[in-house]
Design a protein around this motif. Structure first.
Motif, mmCIF file in Angstrom:
data_model
loop_
_atom_site.group_PDB
_atom_site.id
_atom_site.type_symbol
_atom_site.label_atom_id
_atom_site.label_comp_id
_atom_site.label_asym_id
_atom_site.label_seq_id
_atom_site.Cartn_x
_atom_site.Cartn_y
_atom_site.Cartn_z
ATOM 1 N N ASP A 317 12.054 -4.568 -8.014
ATOM 2 C CA ASP A 317 11.223 -3.367 -8.098
ATOM 3 C C ASP A 317 12.088 -2.130 -8.336
ATOM 4 O O ASP A 317 11.792 -1.290 -9.199
ATOM 5 C CB ASP A 317 10.424 -3.212 -6.804
ATOM 6 C CG ASP A 317 9.457 -2.041 -6.837
ATOM 7 O OD1 ASP A 317 8.279 -2.264 -7.147
ATOM 8 O OD2 ASP A 317 9.879 -0.906 -6.543
ATOM 9 N N GLU A 341 5.601 1.081 -2.832
ATOM 10 C CA GLU A 341 5.226 -0.298 -3.128
ATOM 11 C C GLU A 341 5.861 -1.301 -2.182
ATOM 12 O O GLU A 341 5.206 -2.268 -1.761
ATOM 13 C CB GLU A 341 5.602 -0.628 -4.571
ATOM 14 C CG GLU A 341 4.763 0.159 -5.579
ATOM 15 C CD GLU A 341 5.009 -0.222 -7.014
ATOM 16 O OE1 GLU A 341 4.146 0.107 -7.856
ATOM 17 O OE2 GLU A 341 6.060 -0.840 -7.312
ATOM 18 N N ARG A 342 7.111 -1.108 -1.842
ATOM 19 C CA ARG A 342 7.826 -2.154 -1.123
ATOM 20 C C ARG A 342 7.691 -2.076 0.394
ATOM 21 O O ARG A 342 7.786 -3.096 1.071
ATOM 22 C CB ARG A 342 9.311 -2.131 -1.509
ATOM 23 C CG ARG A 342 9.584 -2.558 -2.929
ATOM 24 C CD ARG A 342 9.010 -3.916 -3.262
ATOM 25 N NE ARG A 342 9.457 -4.951 -2.324
ATOM 26 C CZ ARG A 342 9.018 -6.197 -2.365
ATOM 27 N NH1 ARG A 342 8.105 -6.570 -3.251
ATOM 28 N NH2 ARG A 342 9.473 -7.092 -1.497
ATOM 29 N N TYR A 407 0.565 -4.559 -5.262
ATOM 30 C CA TYR A 407 0.926 -3.155 -5.119
ATOM 31 C C TYR A 407 -0.308 -2.267 -5.292
ATOM 32 O O TYR A 407 -1.109 -2.460 -6.213
ATOM 33 C CB TYR A 407 1.976 -2.761 -6.152
ATOM 34 C CG TYR A 407 3.302 -3.468 -5.997
ATOM 35 C CD1 TYR A 407 3.834 -3.745 -4.749
ATOM 36 C CD2 TYR A 407 4.032 -3.852 -7.121
ATOM 37 C CE1 TYR A 407 5.050 -4.385 -4.611
ATOM 38 C CE2 TYR A 407 5.261 -4.487 -6.997
ATOM 39 C CZ TYR A 407 5.763 -4.752 -5.743
ATOM 40 O OH TYR A 407 6.976 -5.394 -5.617
ATOM 41 N N SER A 409 -0.257 1.404 -5.713
ATOM 42 C CA SER A 409 0.544 2.620 -5.820
ATOM 43 C C SER A 409 0.015 3.489 -6.940
ATOM 44 O O SER A 409 -0.917 3.116 -7.668
ATOM 45 C CB SER A 409 2.014 2.261 -6.104
ATOM 46 O OG SER A 409 2.184 1.876 -7.459
ATOM 47 N N GLY A 433 -1.542 -4.720 -10.017
ATOM 48 C CA GLY A 433 -0.691 -4.678 -8.836
ATOM 49 C C GLY A 433 -0.123 -6.030 -8.471
ATOM 50 O O GLY A 433 0.897 -6.116 -7.784
#
Length: 534
Positions: A317, A341-342, A407, A409, A433
């Protein structure tokens, strides 16, 4: 004497996650330097297996075949067994087969692979050192760093030569472990979510054990001896190397191994390492030009094998976003989405790993399990039923954790929120996502092989309307310098899997957008998926 160097990205820490980031930067042509205080060798491997999503990324970086050929025997069992002792009464078994005989899952071209860290580390180091724009410096220690408006300057000691280095980098990534001096220097909190626990990993060699076990061979043997001896004996190399995990005891290592085995066999104790299990996720993954990655960002129980794999996916990512920024086509907000996201993925992985750990620790170990009597047989049958009902397979078959994170985001054109799916019931989906689904295009060629260099527009549309819409999107991306490849796919099975005639996949292999028709404003879509305008 001080020697000065410049680079785009300075990576602090040469474990598997730090090396994964170097491989992604190499794949994208981004200059970098990595410093690692050790010599890069591993004598006491902590990591034993590489998860399937990580193997997909290693496939992208061109090293998956080398990992599969590292040495694990294709005929060694991958089963997990719950036993009174290794070679003693077997209570329950999860049957997987061997690397040679297990069926390939329909959702990935790269199933998980056993490759203990002492095999993996030299492979990654060798591959990282072939980066034409990268330098790997082992036996080098970070002493300090300062952030500036447009760079980070690090002071490093070359431990082999005793000289000082100054490295100026556009960005710095801290992959410097659970205690992360960089994270602490940045003042980023990382509070414990659960109590710290202390364990020991005893590495031993038993050259005759596999032959003695015969058909009772497994990869994991979960002991049911006592509160201290309830964790697995794990086969590490498929030949003679094993690791016993214990807690709550300072007993002699040889005595513990002897208690874990049901019969006498030659044993050599190689090492006995104490380690502390922490459950932490840093409150922030970024401070200006410094990013946290791997254990510096999150630590979790090894139960389930999610820790390293969570870090490798995070490297994928972060890698494309750093490359986009350095290449000049990232929007203003792209790098901020790394944490966006992470971090939720790290929290989810931590909770799932802790659930697995609590399942093992909360399981009773009645002494009658060891009796060679009808009462002992009944106790073992009762325990087998309890194990089957407690969903122990969830720890070893968790595609929903390895693949199922989606995700949400500012880079994703999200579809309406759906109810959470049980990780055990996960299925591939091209939902924005999500990781773009795998399907075979031809023998040995996966849809995943289409993704990685830049954005990929998969189109299953027919006719002039589809072609015109693609041309508009291609122009919008080209005007912004954003790399885009259009792939026309006529395979009906793949079209059904992706569900929509237009699907845009990011450089990390996650779906950014999909629709029934081309976007009305291609420029707006191009700006959104790159993190906004400059």
């Amino acid at each position: 004497m001080t020697t000065a160097y410049e680079t785009d990205v300075l990576v602090i820490g040469g474990g598997p996650v730090g090396m994964a980031l170097v491989l992604d930067l190499k794949y994208r042509g981004v200059g970098c330097q990595l410093i690692e205080a050790s010599d890069g060798s591993v004598s006491h491997p902590r990591v034993g297996s590489i998860g399937p999503r990580s193997m997909e990324l290693f496939r992208r970086w061109g090293i998956a075949d080398r990992i599969r050929a590292a040495g694990w025997p294709g005929d060694h069992s991958l089963d997990t067994a719950w036993v009174t002792q290794v070679g003693g009464h077997e209570i329950h078994r999860l049957r997987v087969g061997t690397a040679d005989t297990r069926p390939l899952p329909p959702y990935t071209p790269e199933p998980e692979q056993v490759c203990p860290q002492h095999w993996l580390a030299p492979l990654l180091l060798e591959e990282a050192r072939t980066h034409p724009g990268g330098v790997v410096r082992t036996r080098c220690r970070l002493d300090g760093f300062t952030q500036h408006d447009d760079h980070v300057e690090a002071t490093v000691t070359d431990l082999a030569e005793g000289r000082e280095l100054r490295i100026r980098a556009r960005y710095m990534v801290a992959v410097d472990g659970a205690s992360s001096p960089v994270r602490k220097a940045c003042g980023i909190p990382s509070s414990a979510r659960y109590d710290v626990m202390t364990f020991r990993n005893i590495l031993f060699r038993a050259p005759e054990l596999r032959a003695r076990l015969g058909q009772r061979e497994a990869m994991f043997y979960f002991l049911m001896l006592s509160n201290q001896l309830r964790f697995p004996v794990r086969a590490l190399d498929g030949r003679s190397l094993y690791r016993l995990t214990v807690s709550g005891t300072d007993a002699d290592a040889r005595d513990l191994v002897t208690m874990a085995l049901a019969f006498e066999t030659p044993v050599e104790i190689l090492s006995d390492a104490v380690w502390h299990l922490t459950h932490r996720v840093a409150e922030r993954f970024r401070q200006d030009r410094i990013f946290l990655l791997g254990d510096a960002a999150h630590t979790l129980s090894p139960s389930g094998g999610f820790g390293m794999n969570t870090g490798i996916c995070a490297a994928a990512d972060l890698g494309w976003k750093l490359a986009a920024e350095l290449d000049g086509w990232a929007g203003r907000g792209l790098l901020d989405t790394y944490e966006e996201e992470r971090r939720p993925v790290a929290v989810e992985s931590l909770e799932e790993a802790n659930l697995n750990l609590r399942r093992t620790m909360g399981r009773p170990v009645p002494p009658e399990l060891h009796l060679d009597t009808p009462a002992g047989a009944e106790a073992r049958a009762r325990m087998a039923r309890q194990l089957a009902l407690s969903d122990v397979a969830r720890e070893f078959d968790a595609p929903g954790i390895h693949f199922g994170f989606t995700y949400r985001s500012s880079l994703i054109v999200a579809e309406p929120e759906q109810a959470p799916v049980d990780p055990r019931k996960w299925q591939q989906s091209a939902t924005p996502g999500a990781r773009a689904p795998h399907a075979w295009l031809s023998p040995g060629a996966s849809t995943l092989d289409l993704f990685g260099r830049g954005f990929t527009l998969l189109t299953f549309a027919e006719g002039a309307v589809g072609l015109e819409g693609v041309a508009g999107l291609e122009r919008a991306f080209a005007e912004r310098g954003v790399p885009l490849t259009t792939v026309r796919c006529d395979d009906r099975a793949v079209a059904d899997l992706y569900e929509h005639p237009f699907v845009l996949v990011r450089p990390d292999g996650h779906v950014a957008w999909r629709a029934e028709a081309p976007p009305d404003d291609p420029g707006a879509l191009a700006d959104l998926v790159r993190g906004g305008r400059r």
